[in-house]
Design a protein around this motif. Sequence first.
Motif, PDB file in Angstrom:
ATOM      1  N   ILE A 139       7.828  -3.300  -9.412  1.00 39.00           N
ATOM      2  CA  ILE A 139       6.416  -3.845  -9.969  1.00 39.00           C
ATOM      3  C   ILE A 139       5.623  -3.030  -9.065  1.00 39.00           C
ATOM      4  O   ILE A 139       4.579  -2.327  -9.416  1.00 39.00           O
ATOM      5  CB  ILE A 139       6.213  -5.341  -9.843  1.00 39.00           C
ATOM      6  N   ALA A 140       5.785  -3.072  -7.744  1.00 45.07           N
ATOM      7  CA  ALA A 140       5.029  -2.486  -6.619  1.00 45.07           C
ATOM      8  C   ALA A 140       4.550  -1.004  -6.856  1.00 45.07           C
ATOM      9  O   ALA A 140       3.729  -0.366  -6.828  1.00 45.07           O
ATOM     10  CB  ALA A 140       5.278  -2.762  -5.230  1.00 45.07           C
ATOM     11  N   LYS A 141       6.008  -0.211  -7.099  1.00 43.89           N
ATOM     12  CA  LYS A 141       5.902   0.937  -7.327  1.00 43.89           C
ATOM     13  C   LYS A 141       5.098   1.363  -8.512  1.00 43.89           C
ATOM     14  O   LYS A 141       4.237   2.544  -8.548  1.00 43.89           O
ATOM     15  CB  LYS A 141       7.276   1.326  -7.891  1.00 43.89           C
ATOM     16  N   GLY A 142       5.052   0.545  -9.725  1.00 45.42           N
ATOM     17  CA  GLY A 142       4.108   0.954 -10.816  1.00 45.42           C
ATOM     18  C   GLY A 142       2.764   0.874 -10.488  1.00 45.42           C
ATOM     19  O   GLY A 142       1.904   1.523 -10.960  1.00 45.42           O
ATOM     20  N   ILE A 143       2.171  -0.416  -9.597  1.00 43.74           N
ATOM     21  CA  ILE A 143       1.040  -0.263  -9.060  1.00 43.74           C
ATOM     22  C   ILE A 143       0.533   0.910  -8.461  1.00 43.74           C
ATOM     23  O   ILE A 143      -0.681   1.415  -8.394  1.00 43.74           O
ATOM     24  CB  ILE A 143       0.851  -1.791  -8.464  1.00 43.74           C
ATOM     25  N   HIS A 144       1.416   1.268  -7.423  1.00 45.88           N
ATOM     26  CA  HIS A 144       1.031   2.440  -6.677  1.00 45.88           C
ATOM     27  C   HIS A 144       0.912   3.516  -7.313  1.00 45.88           C
ATOM     28  O   HIS A 144       0.107   4.237  -7.085  1.00 45.88           O
ATOM     29  CB  HIS A 144       2.337   2.699  -5.650  1.00 45.88           C
ATOM     30  N   GLU A 145       1.709   3.786  -8.510  1.00 44.38           N
ATOM     31  CA  GLU A 145       1.379   4.868  -9.323  1.00 44.38           C
ATOM     32  C   GLU A 145       0.028   5.169  -9.891  1.00 44.38           C
ATOM     33  O   GLU A 145      -0.580   6.143  -9.949  1.00 44.38           O
ATOM     34  CB  GLU A 145       2.303   4.938 -10.674  1.00 44.38           C
ATOM     35  N   ILE A 146      -0.577   3.906 -10.156  1.00 46.56           N
ATOM     36  CA  ILE A 146      -1.841   4.016 -10.759  1.00 46.56           C
ATOM     37  C   ILE A 146      -2.942   4.045  -9.600  1.00 46.56           C
ATOM     38  O   ILE A 146      -3.786   4.615  -9.830  1.00 46.56           O
ATOM     39  CB  ILE A 146      -1.917   2.735 -11.648  1.00 46.56           C
ATOM     40  N   THR A 147      -2.683   3.186  -8.713  1.00 51.90           N
ATOM     41  CA  THR A 147      -3.813   2.944  -7.764  1.00 51.90           C
ATOM     42  C   THR A 147      -3.694   3.917  -6.464  1.00 51.90           C
ATOM     43  O   THR A 147      -4.738   4.053  -5.731  1.00 51.90           O
ATOM     44  CB  THR A 147      -3.782   1.165  -7.134  1.00 51.90           C
ATOM     45  N   GLY A 148      -2.432   4.166  -6.259  1.00 55.16           N
ATOM     46  CA  GLY A 148      -2.298   5.191  -4.853  1.00 55.16           C
ATOM     47  C   GLY A 148      -2.220   4.380  -3.697  1.00 55.16           C
ATOM     48  O   GLY A 148      -1.990   4.989  -2.585  1.00 55.16           O
ATOM     49  N   ILE A 149      -2.379   2.955  -3.905  1.00 55.30           N
ATOM     50  CA  ILE A 149      -2.264   2.101  -2.673  1.00 55.30           C
ATOM     51  C   ILE A 149      -0.926   2.186  -2.232  1.00 55.30           C
ATOM     52  O   ILE A 149       0.002   2.020  -3.141  1.00 55.30           O
ATOM     53  CB  ILE A 149      -2.920   0.537  -3.078  1.00 55.30           C
ATOM     54  N   PRO A 150      -0.718   2.244  -0.637  1.00 63.02           N
ATOM     55  CA  PRO A 150       0.665   2.330  -0.136  1.00 63.02           C
ATOM     56  C   PRO A 150       1.507   0.917  -0.228  1.00 63.02           C
ATOM     57  O   PRO A 150       0.736  -0.163  -0.091  1.00 63.02           O
ATOM     58  CB  PRO A 150       0.267   2.717   1.206  1.00 63.02           C
ATOM     59  N   VAL A 151       2.644   1.117  -0.362  1.00 62.82           N
ATOM     60  CA  VAL A 151       3.512  -0.085  -0.381  1.00 62.82           C
ATOM     61  C   VAL A 151       4.254  -0.158   0.851  1.00 62.82           C
ATOM     62  O   VAL A 151       4.999   0.726   1.245  1.00 62.82           O
ATOM     63  CB  VAL A 151       4.779   0.106  -1.541  1.00 62.82           C
ATOM     64  N   TYR A 152       4.200  -1.405   1.508  1.00 60.63           N
ATOM     65  CA  TYR A 152       4.791  -1.651   2.777  1.00 60.63           C
ATOM     66  C   TYR A 152       5.846  -2.559   2.563  1.00 60.63           C
ATOM     67  O   TYR A 152       5.856  -3.852   2.266  1.00 60.63           O
ATOM     68  CB  TYR A 152       4.054  -2.490   3.667  1.00 60.63           C
ATOM     69  N   ASP A 153       7.287  -2.113   2.532  1.00 59.63           N
ATOM     70  CA  ASP A 153       8.367  -2.963   2.041  1.00 59.63           C
ATOM     71  C   ASP A 153       9.454  -3.456   3.208  1.00 59.63           C
ATOM     72  O   ASP A 153      10.445  -4.018   2.826  1.00 59.63           O
ATOM     73  CB  ASP A 153       9.167  -2.240   0.795  1.00 59.63           C
ATOM     74  N   LYS A 154       8.957  -3.151   4.087  1.00 57.75           N
ATOM     75  CA  LYS A 154       9.705  -3.517   5.427  1.00 57.75           C
ATOM     76  C   LYS A 154       8.776  -4.427   6.513  1.00 57.75           C
ATOM     77  O   LYS A 154       9.289  -4.587   7.640  1.00 57.75           O
ATOM     78  CB  LYS A 154      10.127  -1.993   6.280  1.00 57.75           C
ATOM     79  N   VAL A 155       7.747  -4.697   6.123  1.00 56.37           N
ATOM     80  CA  VAL A 155       6.874  -5.573   6.993  1.00 56.37           C
ATOM     81  C   VAL A 155       7.315  -6.967   7.115  1.00 56.37           C
ATOM     82  O   VAL A 155       7.328  -7.582   8.302  1.00 56.37           O
ATOM     83  CB  VAL A 155       5.515  -5.540   6.301  1.00 56.37           C
ATOM     84  N   VAL A 156       7.790  -7.730   6.249  1.00 57.19           N
ATOM     85  CA  VAL A 156       8.374  -8.935   6.229  1.00 57.19           C
ATOM     86  C   VAL A 156       9.739  -9.058   5.675  1.00 57.19           C
ATOM     87  O   VAL A 156      10.159  -8.290   4.398  1.00 57.19           O
ATOM     88  CB  VAL A 156       7.494  -9.956   5.682  1.00 57.19           C
TER      89      VAL A 156
END
Length: 232
Positions: A139-156
Motif C-alpha cells: 500500500i505504501a509503495k502505491g502512495i509513494h508512487e503518487i506523492t513521492g514521500i519516502p517509505v521507511y520500512d526498517k524503522v520499527v
Amino acid sequence: MRANFWTDLLDFIAPRTCAICGRRLSSTEECICIKCLCDIPFASFHHHPLDNPMARLFWGLFPVERVAALFYYQPQSPPYRLIHDLKYHYAPETGQYLGRLTATRMVPHGFFDGIDAIIPMPITWLRRLQRGYNQSEEIAKGIHEITGIPVYDKVVKRTKFKGSQTQLNTRERRENVQNAFYLKQPEKIRGKHLLLIDDVITTGATVTACAEELVKAGDTRISVLSIGLTKG
Ligand SMILES: [Zn+2]
C-alpha cells in the motif's frame, strides 16, 4: 491513462478481470471495474483529518495528527474481496493499486502536506514468509508512487506473534499487542512527521502500540492512514 497497442494485445491474450466482481476489465480500467469502483463505500475522513470517528480512536492514547481511511469495511461488503485477496491470495498489486487510489483521492485535500516519511505497519517475519510480502508495504509503495514521500520500512520491527486478533475485544487486543513492536532506528525519525499505514483498522490497538514505540524517538508527529475502517 491511454492504453496502447501492447496493453490491448495482452488484454486479448490474457484478459484481466475485476478483483471484486470478476467481470473482464477494459484496457482503461485498473484492478477493479468502474461499476465496482462506484459502489465502494468511500469514507470522507480526509475532509476533517483532525477530528473524525477514526481519529477519536486514538485520542488520549498518543499525540495523533491527521487520520483517514479510504473506505468503510464490512465482511461481505464489495471491498471485502480486495482486502481478502491482499492478505490471503498473494495479490501485492492490489495493495499498490489501493495505495495509488487512496493517494489520488487525498492529495487534493492536502492530507499528505508536510509528511516526511511513510511507515508501513510491520508484520512478523513468519507472517511475511506465509504471505510473501507485507501488505502495508505494498500500500505504501502505491502512495509513494503518487506523492513521492519516502517509505521507511526498517524503522520499527514487529517482534511478537500471538495469532489473529479477530476474536478479541478492545482490551484484549491492547494487551495482545503490548510490547509487540521494537524501534530500531530512532535517529532516522526524530523530529519528523510520520504517516503510519495499515490495511484495516478495527479498534486501533495495533496502530496505538506501534505509535507508542515511534514516539520514543522524540519530537515525532504521527498521522494514520488505513485502507479500511471496520464499521462496528
Ligand atoms: Zn467489478
